[in-house]
Design an enzyme around this catalytic site. Sequence first.
Site, PDB file in Angstrom:
ATOM      1  N   HIS A   1      22.131 -16.678  22.791  1.00  0.00           N
ATOM      2  CA  HIS A   1      21.491 -15.638  22.551  1.00  0.00           C
ATOM      3  C   HIS A   1      20.024 -15.237  22.700  1.00  0.00           C
ATOM      4  O   HIS A   1      19.344 -14.498  22.819  1.00  0.00           O
ATOM      5  CB  HIS A   1      21.762 -15.001  21.057  1.00  0.00           C
TER       6      HIS A   1
ATOM      7  N   ARG B   1      23.007  -4.462  19.854  1.00  0.00           N
ATOM      8  CA  ARG B   1      22.734  -6.055  18.948  1.00  0.00           C
ATOM      9  C   ARG B   1      22.008  -5.555  17.833  1.00  0.00           C
ATOM     10  O   ARG B   1      20.763  -5.868  18.066  1.00  0.00           O
ATOM     11  CB  ARG B   1      22.614  -7.357  19.795  1.00  0.00           C
TER      12      ARG B   1
ATOM     13  N   ARG C   1      27.021  -1.582  17.669  1.00  0.00           N
ATOM     14  CA  ARG C   1      27.887  -2.357  16.633  1.00  0.00           C
ATOM     15  C   ARG C   1      27.046  -2.672  15.193  1.00  0.00           C
ATOM     16  O   ARG C   1      25.721  -2.843  15.592  1.00  0.00           O
ATOM     17  CB  ARG C   1      27.822  -3.694  17.806  1.00  0.00           C
TER      18      ARG C   1
ATOM     19  N   GLU D   1      36.435 -10.766  20.344  1.00  0.00           N
ATOM     20  CA  GLU D   1      35.698 -12.011  20.477  1.00  0.00           C
ATOM     21  C   GLU D   1      36.462 -13.024  20.152  1.00  0.00           C
ATOM     22  O   GLU D   1      35.415 -14.044  19.820  1.00  0.00           O
ATOM     23  CB  GLU D   1      34.439 -11.406  20.605  1.00  0.00           C
TER      24      GLU D   1
ATOM     25  N   ASN E   1      31.595 -13.721  25.549  1.00  0.00           N
ATOM     26  CA  ASN E   1      30.747 -15.276  25.191  1.00  0.00           C
ATOM     27  C   ASN E   1      31.425 -15.830  23.982  1.00  0.00           C
ATOM     28  O   ASN E   1      31.375 -16.404  23.785  1.00  0.00           O
ATOM     29  CB  ASN E   1      29.526 -14.411  24.513  1.00  0.00           C
ATOM     30  N   ASP E   2      31.512 -15.046  22.568  1.00  0.00           N
ATOM     31  CA  ASP E   2      32.629 -15.732  22.148  1.00  0.00           C
ATOM     32  C   ASP E   2      33.811 -15.992  21.756  1.00  0.00           C
ATOM     33  O   ASP E   2      34.092 -17.481  21.236  1.00  0.00           O
ATOM     34  CB  ASP E   2      32.351 -14.792  20.318  1.00  0.00           C
TER      35      ASP E   2
ATOM     36  N   ARG F   1      28.126 -22.186  22.297  1.00  0.00           N
ATOM     37  CA  ARG F   1      28.137 -21.755  23.261  1.00  0.00           C
ATOM     38  C   ARG F   1      26.639 -22.226  23.335  1.00  0.00           C
ATOM     39  O   ARG F   1      26.137 -21.673  23.990  1.00  0.00           O
ATOM     40  CB  ARG F   1      27.946 -20.030  23.797  1.00  0.00           C
TER      41      ARG F   1
ATOM     42  N   CYS G   1      31.483  -6.692  27.557  1.00  0.00           N
ATOM     43  CA  CYS G   1      30.000  -6.545  26.934  1.00  0.00           C
ATOM     44  C   CYS G   1      30.101  -7.777  26.866  1.00  0.00           C
ATOM     45  O   CYS G   1      28.613  -8.275  26.352  1.00  0.00           O
ATOM     46  CB  CYS G   1      29.823  -5.605  25.980  1.00  0.00           C
TER      47      CYS G   1
HETATM   48  C1  PEP Z   1      29.991 -11.930  22.488  1.00  0.00           C
HETATM   49  O1  PEP Z   1      30.084 -12.557  21.694  1.00  0.00           O
HETATM   50  O2  PEP Z   1      29.961 -11.901  24.361  1.00  0.00           O
HETATM   51  C2  PEP Z   1      28.948 -10.568  22.487  1.00  0.00           C
HETATM   52  C3  PEP Z   1      29.002  -9.419  23.672  1.00  0.00           C
HETATM   53  O3  PEP Z   1      27.896 -10.722  21.232  1.00  0.00           O
HETATM   54  P1  PEP Z   1      27.384 -11.432  20.976  1.00  0.00           P
HETATM   55  O4  PEP Z   1      26.750 -11.879  21.950  1.00  0.00           O
HETATM   56  O5  PEP Z   1      26.033 -10.564  20.327  1.00  0.00           O
HETATM   57  O6  PEP Z   1      27.778 -12.474  19.762  1.00  0.00           O
HETATM   58 MG    MG Z   2      29.626 -11.781  20.134  1.00  0.00          MG
END
Ligand code: PEP
Ligand code: MG
Length: 572
Positions: free
Chosen positions: A190, A297, A344, A447, A470-471, A481, A518
């Site tokens: 993040h 977010r 979200r 995710e 990402n998740d 991550r 996303c």
């Molecule tokens: C993701 O997990 O790809 C996502 C967009 O949410 P975040 O990065 O806020 O966990």
């Molecule tokens: Mg996520």
Amino acid sequence: MNVLFGISASSGIGIGRAFVIPESEKRIISSKKIKAEEKPTQLARFEKSLAKVTGQIVQQLEAVKGDKVQSEIFETYFLMLNDPEFLGDVRKSFEESNYSIEYILNQKTEEYADRLRSSGNAYLAERAEDICDIFGRVINDLLDFHPFDIENVPDDVVIVAKSMNPSDTVILSKRRIAGIALTDGGVSSHVGILARNYGIPAVFDVENILNEIKNDSLLIVDGQAGEILQSPDEKTLADYQKKIEAEKAHAERLKSFRDLPAKTSDGECFQLMANIGTVDEARVALEEGADGIGLFRTEFLFMSEANTAMGSAHSKVAAFTEENQFNAYRRVLETMRGKPVTIRTLDAGGDKIISSLEVSHSASEEKNPLMGLRAIRLTLANPQILRTQLRALYRASVYGNLKIMLPLITSVEQVRDALAIAKKVREELKAENIPFKADVPIGVMVETAAAAMISDCLAKVSDFFSIGTNDLTQYTIGVDRENALVAPLYDEFHLAVLRLLHKTIKSAEAEGLPLSVCGEMASRPESVMVLAGMGVRTLSMSPKLITSIKELLSKISVDELKAISSKRLNSL
Ligand code: PEP
Ligand code: MG
């Protein structure tokens, strides 16, 4: 000159003096018993610290004269420091016990703060943070403890640290920061996402950074190459200054794409949306030519300093009230003037800790927070949080084109539970004669591997999908991550991730469900081409990257995109 190597976390070049943040020391309050004869001296120290902090508050009050909101904050602090009931209780408990004055003061502060938090009154609950803050200052003075305060970072420096919290990064967004260099971090962390959103060049995963980099030395952060250059010679400095000029010229050229639709060379249209974390970024999204907001977010709203846009500037951290949220969502929807805005629901927990949130557990109790009570799990376990957020969202829905998105869904039941709360909220608002749009689409984030594997079932209870790569990558490969030690294993092109993406896209297609991506894959040129070749037509990314992705798409045809993705997917 000394060159340190890391990974590129946010491109761009930054030049500035190093501001080295030391590893945070912990404040230790000893629970050792004291002797009776030490009591008078301890009490005298307490009165002295109390007077000193009161003096500081009086000075701060003087400095903000004329600013009603800020004056109110310091007036509250002043009243707390002079509260006869609280101070009487502290002195009495100290007299009756054998513990040190800082131990008793800490205990009483926590006791009073807990009482305020559980008062059921939102205003009083907010004051809990104030009491902890102000008497925390007295305890620090008693212990001669001087904690590092991120708010004291000056402008134009390069932050050098072992690691950073997302909340620190949000605070830094209000400064002019030349760059960030960290020992920890991953490209999809993040902190990395925020650095890209704020346009701060960043290099992560730099070994031994705190020993290698001297405070105040001149640094070049090369976010593209993933390098930090310490004390550069004149020629290198001049070369980098030229590179900065070239980057500015390129950014200027990219502006020509801003008002053009996102299209391939053979005319296939894409929707490029923005990922944001604050109200102000909606304006940036619009300026960068976004077709809408693909991911807001909301958790970052509550990590920033008091945000006047949200109506509460009283405590340091904005409170999670319905009114604060309503104001924020309304402003984002109004700013986007009818373009779609996907908000979200709270994705708190994991690395995103929100201190002002009233939850039934403490995140520090979790051994493995990323696998724990985060996102939809947290809000379904504390339904008042989801209910408050949905009320604010529905109330704001009349000001624009809203979509609501649920994070970290792993089962159909979770979606049904959330939909049931949304239905109740709509009934309540109707009964209260409060206007709202009843047909706001509610979609889910795919995710986790679980969500992707049951995407055919989830498609039947969702209005849209948004893939959080990402998740999805983190959980599928089982690789944190944020952890630099396993960063080489974090591979968005891992066949397992690509197969899950493929399955999710097919499930959405079969149900005629709108789908977007996303996660960070939606903004990296190599992965954008693979996603586009797989049929994804809506991508959501940091607003600052939109024009460069438009440029990329304009140079390539759909057939070329398909060829690129099938090469990647040939073992499907
Ligand atoms: C993701 O997990 O790809 C996502 C967009 O949410 P975040 O990065 O806020 O966990
Ligand atoms: Mg996520």
